[in-house]
Design a protein around this motif. Structure first.
Motif, mmCIF file in Angstrom:
data_model
loop_
_atom_site.group_PDB
_atom_site.id
_atom_site.type_symbol
_atom_site.label_atom_id
_atom_site.label_comp_id
_atom_site.label_asym_id
_atom_site.label_seq_id
_atom_site.Cartn_x
_atom_site.Cartn_y
_atom_site.Cartn_z
ATOM 1 N N GLN A 138 5.704 70.284 -12.277
ATOM 2 C CA GLN A 138 6.267 71.552 -12.736
ATOM 3 C C GLN A 138 7.160 71.386 -13.969
ATOM 4 O OE1 GLN A 138 8.272 73.452 -9.430
ATOM 5 N NE2 GLN A 138 6.568 73.082 -8.021
ATOM 6 N N ALA A 139 7.394 70.165 -14.378
ATOM 7 C CA ALA A 139 8.313 69.871 -15.486
ATOM 8 C C ALA A 139 7.550 69.881 -16.807
ATOM 9 C CB ALA A 139 9.006 68.532 -15.255
ATOM 10 N N GLN A 140 7.203 71.057 -17.290
ATOM 11 C CA GLN A 140 6.327 71.172 -18.452
ATOM 12 C C GLN A 140 6.938 70.561 -19.711
ATOM 13 O OE1 GLN A 140 5.142 75.271 -18.865
ATOM 14 N NE2 GLN A 140 4.015 75.285 -16.930
ATOM 15 N N ALA A 141 8.208 70.838 -19.972
ATOM 16 C CA ALA A 141 8.837 70.307 -21.189
ATOM 17 C C ALA A 141 8.901 68.786 -21.157
ATOM 18 C CB ALA A 141 10.237 70.889 -21.348
ATOM 19 N N LEU A 142 9.214 68.236 -19.994
ATOM 20 C CA LEU A 142 9.270 66.781 -19.855
ATOM 21 C C LEU A 142 7.872 66.177 -19.991
ATOM 22 C CD1 LEU A 142 10.910 64.238 -19.239
ATOM 23 C CD2 LEU A 142 10.637 64.733 -16.790
ATOM 24 N N GLN A 143 6.891 66.817 -19.402
ATOM 25 C CA GLN A 143 5.517 66.328 -19.499
ATOM 26 C C GLN A 143 5.039 66.317 -20.951
ATOM 27 O OE1 GLN A 143 3.619 64.946 -17.325
ATOM 28 N NE2 GLN A 143 4.342 65.556 -15.288
ATOM 29 N N GLN A 144 5.355 67.366 -21.686
ATOM 30 C CA GLN A 144 4.955 67.430 -23.088
ATOM 31 C C GLN A 144 5.619 66.329 -23.901
ATOM 32 O OE1 GLN A 144 5.936 71.431 -24.277
ATOM 33 N NE2 GLN A 144 4.267 72.358 -23.106
ATOM 34 N N LEU A 145 6.881 66.069 -23.593
ATOM 35 C CA LEU A 145 7.600 65.007 -24.295
ATOM 36 C C LEU A 145 6.973 63.647 -23.995
ATOM 37 C CD1 LEU A 145 10.113 64.856 -26.143
ATOM 38 C CD2 LEU A 145 11.478 64.392 -24.096
ATOM 39 N N ALA A 146 6.626 63.420 -22.733
ATOM 40 C CA ALA A 146 6.022 62.146 -22.345
ATOM 41 C C ALA A 146 4.637 61.964 -22.961
ATOM 42 C CB ALA A 146 5.943 62.058 -20.825
ATOM 43 N N GLN A 147 3.903 63.052 -23.108
ATOM 44 C CA GLN A 147 2.574 62.969 -23.733
ATOM 45 C C GLN A 147 2.671 62.588 -25.200
ATOM 46 O OE1 GLN A 147 0.737 66.757 -22.936
ATOM 47 N NE2 GLN A 147 0.676 66.414 -20.715
ATOM 48 N N ALA A 148 3.766 62.976 -25.828
ATOM 49 C CA ALA A 148 3.952 62.689 -27.248
ATOM 50 C C ALA A 148 4.612 61.338 -27.504
ATOM 51 C CB ALA A 148 4.783 63.790 -27.896
ATOM 52 N N HIS A 149 5.214 60.750 -26.468
ATOM 53 C CA HIS A 149 5.956 59.495 -26.647
ATOM 54 C C HIS A 149 5.619 58.519 -25.516
ATOM 55 C CE1 HIS A 149 8.483 61.285 -29.807
ATOM 56 N NE2 HIS A 149 8.496 62.366 -29.050
ATOM 57 N N SER A 150 5.061 57.404 -25.868
ATOM 58 C CA SER A 150 4.601 56.431 -24.865
ATOM 59 C C SER A 150 5.737 55.684 -24.184
ATOM 60 C CB SER A 150 3.656 55.421 -25.523
ATOM 61 O OG SER A 150 4.331 54.707 -26.553
ATOM 62 N N ASN A 151 6.956 55.835 -24.683
ATOM 63 C CA ASN A 151 8.083 55.113 -24.089
ATOM 64 C C ASN A 151 8.745 55.888 -22.946
ATOM 65 O OD1 ASN A 151 8.909 56.907 -26.179
ATOM 66 N ND2 ASN A 151 10.924 55.961 -26.270
ATOM 67 N N ILE A 152 8.141 57.000 -22.516
ATOM 68 C CA ILE A 152 8.674 57.789 -21.403
ATOM 69 C C ILE A 152 7.749 57.694 -20.203
ATOM 70 C CG2 ILE A 152 9.358 60.083 -20.602
ATOM 71 C CD1 ILE A 152 9.864 60.844 -23.521
ATOM 72 N N SER A 153 8.307 57.263 -19.071
ATOM 73 C CA SER A 153 7.578 57.252 -17.804
ATOM 74 C C SER A 153 8.237 58.256 -16.872
ATOM 75 C CB SER A 153 7.611 55.857 -17.166
ATOM 76 O OG SER A 153 7.025 54.889 -18.009
ATOM 77 N N ILE A 154 7.441 59.099 -16.257
ATOM 78 C CA ILE A 154 7.966 60.121 -15.350
ATOM 79 C C ILE A 154 7.705 59.703 -13.908
ATOM 80 C CG2 ILE A 154 7.882 62.541 -14.662
ATOM 81 C CD1 ILE A 154 6.847 63.206 -17.441
ATOM 82 N N GLU A 155 8.741 59.788 -13.085
ATOM 83 C CA GLU A 155 8.626 59.442 -11.671
ATOM 84 C C GLU A 155 9.158 60.588 -10.817
ATOM 85 O OE1 GLU A 155 7.191 56.849 -10.491
ATOM 86 O OE2 GLU A 155 7.163 55.394 -12.146
ATOM 87 N N ALA A 156 8.472 60.860 -9.714
ATOM 88 C CA ALA A 156 8.944 61.865 -8.758
ATOM 89 C C ALA A 156 10.083 61.277 -7.944
ATOM 90 C CB ALA A 156 7.806 62.298 -7.841
ATOM 91 N N LEU A 157 11.190 61.991 -7.869
ATOM 92 C CA LEU A 157 12.322 61.520 -7.075
ATOM 93 C C LEU A 157 13.176 62.688 -6.631
ATOM 94 C CD1 LEU A 157 14.025 59.157 -5.957
ATOM 95 C CD2 LEU A 157 15.331 59.223 -8.087
ATOM 96 N N ASN A 158 13.299 62.840 -5.337
ATOM 97 C CA ASN A 158 14.285 63.738 -4.743
ATOM 98 C C ASN A 158 15.488 62.871 -4.405
ATOM 99 O OD1 ASN A 158 15.889 65.358 -3.147
ATOM 100 N ND2 ASN A 158 14.269 65.938 -1.717
ATOM 101 N N ILE A 159 16.578 63.027 -5.145
ATOM 102 C CA ILE A 159 17.700 62.111 -4.949
ATOM 103 C C ILE A 159 18.393 62.303 -3.602
ATOM 104 C CG2 ILE A 159 18.118 61.809 -7.409
ATOM 105 C CD1 ILE A 159 20.621 63.635 -6.988
#
Length: 230
Positions: A37-58
């Motif tokens: 659901q994190a569209q802005a973060l996903q778009q950023l990660a697609q444009a930059h290979s140095n971002i890894s997204i992980e699911a985490l409920n703290i």
């Protein structure tokens, strides 16, 4: 590249921190509860290979432990415990919601403590690891001149205490800790009338973290690097 882990990275200050670290070529682990659901973060990660997204409920200790295990061989230079909740508003002492208070303490205090516990080995592997927790000046006893706000105030005061204890326990390992007040920021939590935007806050926060000295470890600072009273 240096490595940073940021919780609550899908919006607001968390997303702005991802953008700031990305611009300066850090390797980033960006976590949030629902990456799909994190569209802005996903778009950023697609444009930059140095971002890894992980699911985490703290709020889920098992998820925190699993993420730490997944990255068990990684040195993490900076861990930013950003995710948090405000809890109820508009209440008085007479109608405190104690169940909600417990939930706020779980997310704002216990979860950062669990992150610190789980990722201590990763920070210890870095040359000079930093554990930074997003606090608030409303957690300052000195600044509390109006009363009220029992739930959020107490959670941030308790978080500051955790950060201070970590600074003493981790000093021999070369790990620094800091509580950070991001300012009154225009986010979902801060509201539309806040004084600064998330990008300005994130730039300042990163500068504080970058320049943090061991003599400042365990301290309480705002995004302008001004020391705040307990």
């Amino acid at each position: 590249m240096p490595q940073v882990l940021i919780t609550g990275a899908n919006r607001g200050i968390g997303l702005a921190l991802v953008q700031e670290y990305c611009q300066q070529q850090w390797q980033i682990i960006a976590t949030c509860r629902h990456p799909e659901q994190a569209q802005a973060l996903q778009q950023l990660a697609q444009a930059h290979s140095n971002i890894s997204i992980e699911a985490l409920n703290i709020g889920d200790n098992e998820q925190i432990a699993a993420l730490a295990e997944h990255y068990r061989d990684l040195a993490i230079d900076v861990l930013i415990s950003n995710a948090g909740i405000y809890g109820p508003k508009g209440y008085s002492l007479a109608n405190l919601d104690f169940a909600a208070w417990q939930q706020v303490m779980d997310i704002n205090v216990l979860a950062p403590a669990k992150l610190a516990q789980a990722f201590f080995p990763h920070l210890a592997r870095a040359d000079s690891g930093v554990f930074a927790a997003l606090s608030s000046k409303v957690g300052s006893h000195t600044e509390n001149t109006k009363g009220g706000g029992y739930i959020y105030r107490s959670s941030k005061a308790a978080l500051n205490s955790v950060v201070k204890s970590l600074s003493n326990d981790w000093r021999e390992h070369g790990i620094k800790t800091v509580s950070l007040h991001p300012g009154w920021v225009r986010t979902q939590m801060g509201g539309p009338h806040a004084l600064i935007d998330a990008s300005e806050s994130a730039r300042g926060l990163k500068q504080v973290i970058d320049s943090l000295q061991m003599s400042q470890s365990g301290g309480f600072y705002n995004y302008r690097a001004e020391h705040l009273p307990w």
